[in-house]
Motif scaffolding. Structure first.
Motif, PDB file in Angstrom:
ATOM      1  N   UNK A   1       0.811  -1.274  -0.113  1.00 22.01           N
ATOM      2  CA  UNK A   1      -0.089  -0.042  -0.112  1.00 22.01           C
ATOM      3  C   UNK A   1       0.978   1.232   0.333  1.00 22.01           C
ATOM      4  N   UNK A   2       2.079   1.122   0.846  1.00 24.57           N
ATOM      5  CA  UNK A   2       2.867   2.515   0.925  1.00 24.57           C
ATOM      6  C   UNK A   2       3.490   2.874  -0.261  1.00 24.57           C
ATOM      7  N   UNK A   3       3.716   1.795  -1.284  1.00 28.62           N
ATOM      8  CA  UNK A   3       4.439   1.903  -2.662  1.00 28.62           C
ATOM      9  C   UNK A   3       3.534   1.931  -3.764  1.00 28.62           C
ATOM     10  N   UNK A   4       2.091   2.245  -3.408  1.00 24.97           N
ATOM     11  CA  UNK A   4       1.075   2.575  -4.296  1.00 24.97           C
ATOM     12  C   UNK A   4       0.737   1.092  -5.287  1.00 24.97           C
ATOM     13  N   UNK A   5       0.960   0.068  -4.934  1.00 29.32           N
ATOM     14  CA  UNK A   5       0.666  -0.846  -5.791  1.00 29.32           C
ATOM     15  C   UNK A   5      -0.757  -1.079  -5.709  1.00 29.32           C
ATOM     16  N   UNK A   6      -1.475  -1.271  -6.731  1.00 27.09           N
ATOM     17  CA  UNK A   6      -3.120  -1.416  -6.919  1.00 27.09           C
ATOM     18  C   UNK A   6      -3.524  -2.535  -5.881  1.00 27.09           C
ATOM     19  N   UNK A   7      -2.998  -3.553  -5.423  1.00 30.89           N
ATOM     20  CA  UNK A   7      -3.466  -4.507  -4.575  1.00 30.89           C
ATOM     21  C   UNK A   7      -2.287  -5.429  -4.272  1.00 30.89           C
ATOM     22  N   UNK A   8      -2.509  -6.274  -3.055  1.00 28.47           N
ATOM     23  CA  UNK A   8      -1.218  -6.891  -2.422  1.00 28.47           C
ATOM     24  C   UNK A   8      -0.921  -8.220  -3.535  1.00 28.47           C
ATOM     25  N   UNK A   9      -1.727  -8.779  -4.264  1.00 30.05           N
ATOM     26  CA  UNK A   9      -1.460  -9.912  -5.224  1.00 30.05           C
ATOM     27  C   UNK A   9      -0.605  -9.317  -6.426  1.00 30.05           C
ATOM     28  N   UNK A  10      -1.079  -8.068  -6.834  1.00 27.87           N
ATOM     29  CA  UNK A  10      -0.342  -7.453  -7.813  1.00 27.87           C
ATOM     30  C   UNK A  10       1.400  -7.318  -7.488  1.00 27.87           C
ATOM     31  N   UNK A  11       1.292  -6.913  -6.179  1.00 24.72           N
ATOM     32  CA  UNK A  11       2.953  -6.466  -5.758  1.00 24.72           C
ATOM     33  C   UNK A  11       3.516  -7.941  -5.343  1.00 24.72           C
ATOM     34  N   UNK A  12       2.808  -8.852  -5.153  1.00 28.32           N
ATOM     35  CA  UNK A  12       3.652 -10.012  -4.583  1.00 28.32           C
ATOM     36  C   UNK A  12       3.894 -10.812  -5.856  1.00 28.32           C
ATOM     37  N   UNK A  13       3.205 -10.804  -7.007  1.00 28.10           N
ATOM     38  CA  UNK A  13       3.517 -11.523  -8.155  1.00 28.10           C
ATOM     39  C   UNK A  13       4.616 -10.589  -8.996  1.00 28.10           C
ATOM     40  N   UNK A  14       4.605  -9.335  -8.858  1.00 26.72           N
ATOM     41  CA  UNK A  14       5.659  -8.803  -9.485  1.00 26.72           C
ATOM     42  C   UNK A  14       7.027  -8.699  -8.819  1.00 26.72           C
ATOM     43  N   UNK A  15       6.893  -8.885  -7.349  1.00 24.41           N
ATOM     44  CA  UNK A  15       8.167  -9.088  -6.490  1.00 24.41           C
ATOM     45  C   UNK A  15       8.684 -10.378  -6.911  1.00 24.41           C
ATOM     46  N   UNK A  16       7.805 -11.464  -7.076  1.00 26.72           N
ATOM     47  CA  UNK A  16       8.269 -12.805  -7.084  1.00 26.72           C
ATOM     48  C   UNK A  16       8.930 -12.878  -8.630  1.00 26.72           C
ATOM     49  N   UNK A  17       8.374 -12.197  -9.928  1.00 28.77           N
ATOM     50  CA  UNK A  17       8.835 -12.057 -11.123  1.00 28.77           C
ATOM     51  C   UNK A  17      10.185 -11.616 -10.990  1.00 28.77           C
ATOM     52  N   UNK A  18      10.509 -10.555 -10.357  1.00 26.00           N
ATOM     53  CA  UNK A  18      11.750  -9.639 -10.229  1.00 26.00           C
ATOM     54  C   UNK A  18      12.788 -10.355  -9.641  1.00 26.00           C
ATOM     55  N   UNK A  19      12.599 -11.037  -8.265  1.00 23.11           N
ATOM     56  CA  UNK A  19      13.440 -11.535  -7.483  1.00 23.11           C
ATOM     57  C   UNK A  19      13.409 -13.131  -7.642  1.00 23.11           C
ATOM     58  N   UNK A  20      12.678 -13.552  -7.915  1.00 27.75           N
ATOM     59  CA  UNK A  20      12.599 -15.165  -7.983  1.00 27.75           C
ATOM     60  C   UNK A  20      11.926 -15.736  -6.554  1.00 27.75           C
ATOM     61  N   UNK A  21      11.638 -14.763  -5.773  1.00 30.13           N
ATOM     62  CA  UNK A  21      10.963 -15.240  -4.460  1.00 30.13           C
ATOM     63  C   UNK A  21      10.079 -14.250  -4.018  1.00 30.13           C
ATOM     64  N   UNK A  22       8.958 -14.838  -3.282  1.00 24.28           N
ATOM     65  CA  UNK A  22       8.120 -14.070  -2.578  1.00 24.28           C
ATOM     66  C   UNK A  22       8.249 -13.230  -1.663  1.00 24.28           C
ATOM     67  N   UNK A  23       7.704 -11.972  -1.382  1.00 21.58           N
ATOM     68  CA  UNK A  23       7.982 -11.289  -0.388  1.00 21.58           C
ATOM     69  C   UNK A  23       8.205 -11.743   1.002  1.00 21.58           C
ATOM     70  N   UNK A  24       7.408 -12.767   1.517  1.00 28.32           N
ATOM     71  CA  UNK A  24       7.205 -13.375   2.726  1.00 28.32           C
ATOM     72  C   UNK A  24       8.419 -14.318   2.702  1.00 28.32           C
ATOM     73  N   UNK A  25       8.920 -14.982   1.619  1.00 31.63           N
ATOM     74  CA  UNK A  25      10.079 -15.888   1.706  1.00 31.63           C
ATOM     75  C   UNK A  25      11.340 -15.027   1.858  1.00 31.63           C
ATOM     76  N   UNK A  26      11.196 -13.876   1.089  1.00 30.12           N
ATOM     77  CA  UNK A  26      12.499 -12.858   1.118  1.00 30.12           C
ATOM     78  C   UNK A  26      12.582 -12.287   2.536  1.00 30.12           C
ATOM     79  N   UNK A  27      11.684 -12.118   3.266  1.00 29.93           N
ATOM     80  CA  UNK A  27      11.774 -11.588   4.622  1.00 29.93           C
ATOM     81  C   UNK A  27      12.395 -12.670   5.413  1.00 29.93           C
ATOM     82  N   UNK A  28      11.719 -13.904   5.296  1.00 29.47           N
ATOM     83  CA  UNK A  28      12.230 -14.881   6.243  1.00 29.47           C
ATOM     84  C   UNK A  28      13.627 -15.355   6.058  1.00 29.47           C
ATOM     85  N   UNK A  29      14.171 -15.333   4.785  1.00 28.51           N
ATOM     86  CA  UNK A  29      15.611 -15.694   4.371  1.00 28.51           C
ATOM     87  C   UNK A  29      16.415 -14.519   4.855  1.00 28.51           C
ATOM     88  N   UNK A  30      16.023 -13.282   4.786  1.00 27.65           N
ATOM     89  CA  UNK A  30      16.852 -11.916   5.244  1.00 27.65           C
ATOM     90  C   UNK A  30      16.853 -12.260   6.768  1.00 27.65           C
TER      91      UNK A  30
END
Length: 285
Positions: A246-275
């Motif tokens: 929401x802070x970054x202005x994405x239209x919805x969470x699913x759109x953000x999550x899908x884009x993040x995974x396409x870009x990084x190869x990992x979901x936002x939740x997995x990225x946070x967990x790995x970090x």
């Protein structure tokens, strides 16, 4: 920060301190509004923080690198740490101004990146004080959990200030103008047509010029910067992923999550967990 060597004569001021925890790189201190007061005067003999101010009404005077300049409504200035700060109202037409004070390497890096390494000011231009007002409103609304929003808003203010101060709107390359335009719009949806229209070029021509200068297309740069901010927030804060979206202005969470995974190869939740696991490993080592 007030020390025994500072001299203040302030009787009419709205003061809103930041009450949350600082980050290692960014320490918001406070924001506020100075109201019309003919006796307003601040002398700070060895400033230890950055001062960002914008004149809403009236007039005043600021000492900038040994020279006293008069500033009126629509003007803005920045004062750097380890310098003498001296500013005061015109007693005949005292100013009203909005301000923000902060410390940290994040501000120092932004100031350096946008060639604002000394005390400086601008007259009018596109820096209308909206970002400083938004910083104040943000601290008022949520004084504890707002550090990421404050960092983004301050970034926008510095970019806007720099465009006027450095004459970039007149002299910069089209690529730099597009880059600054993008940087100010990282928290919302932005199309390639809007980017090209900002420099009065066709999409194909704007894309070619930007890629020639930065080796990436404007839209890919826009997406990479948004996702870079998302990664930093996932890595360094406990902000819920939906709130980051929401802070970054994405239209919805699913759109953000899908884009993040396409870009990084990992979901936002997995990225946070790995970090988090990497950080725990470093601490345990």
């Amino acid at each position: 920060m007030i020390t025994k060597n500072d001299i203040y004569d302030i009787t009419k001021e709205k003061f809103c301190p930041y009450a949350g925890a600082p980050s290692p790189a960014f320490i918001p201190l406070s924001a506020g509004i100075t109201y019309e007061d003919p006796h307003y005067h601040v002398r700070r003999f060895n400033g230890d923080h950055y001062v960002f101010e914008y004149v809403l009404n009236g007039s005043g005077y600021v000492e900038i690198n040994g020279k006293t300049v008069r500033l009126d409504a629509g003007d803005a200035y920045i004062l750097c740490p380890c310098t003498y700060h001296n500013y005061y109202s015109d007693p005949r037409t005292p100013w009203r101004k909005v301000w923000f004070n902060g410390q940290g390497d994040l501000i120092a890096h932004l100031m350096n990146d946008y060639q604002l390494n000394d005390n400086c000011y601008i007259r009018g231009g596109d820096a209308k004080g909206k970002y400083l007002l938004q910083i104040l409103e943000t601290i008022e609304k949520e004084p504890i959990h707002c550090i990421n929003e404050l960092a983004l808003l301050l970034h926008h203010h510095i970019v806007s200030f720099s465009e006027v101060h450095n004459g970039e709107l007149l002299t910069a390359s089209c690529g730099l103008l597009m880059k600054n335009f993008i940087e100010q719009r990282l928290t919302g949806e932005l199309s390639m047509e809007e980017i090209a229209a900002h420099v009065h070029l066709s999409v194909s021509r704007a894309t070619h010029l930007f890629k020639e200068e930065y080796n990436v297309t404007p839209y890919r740069y826009y997406l990479s910067r948004r996702l870079e901010i998302a990664q930093n927030l996932l890595r360094s804060t406990g902000m819920p992923i939906q709130e980051i979206s929401k802070l970054l202005g994405f239209p919805d969470y699913r759109h953000f999550s899908n884009l993040f995974k396409r870009w990084t190869g990992i979901s936002p939740s997995d990225f946070r967990h790995d970090s988090s696991k990497r950080e725990d490993y470093v601490k345990s080592g």
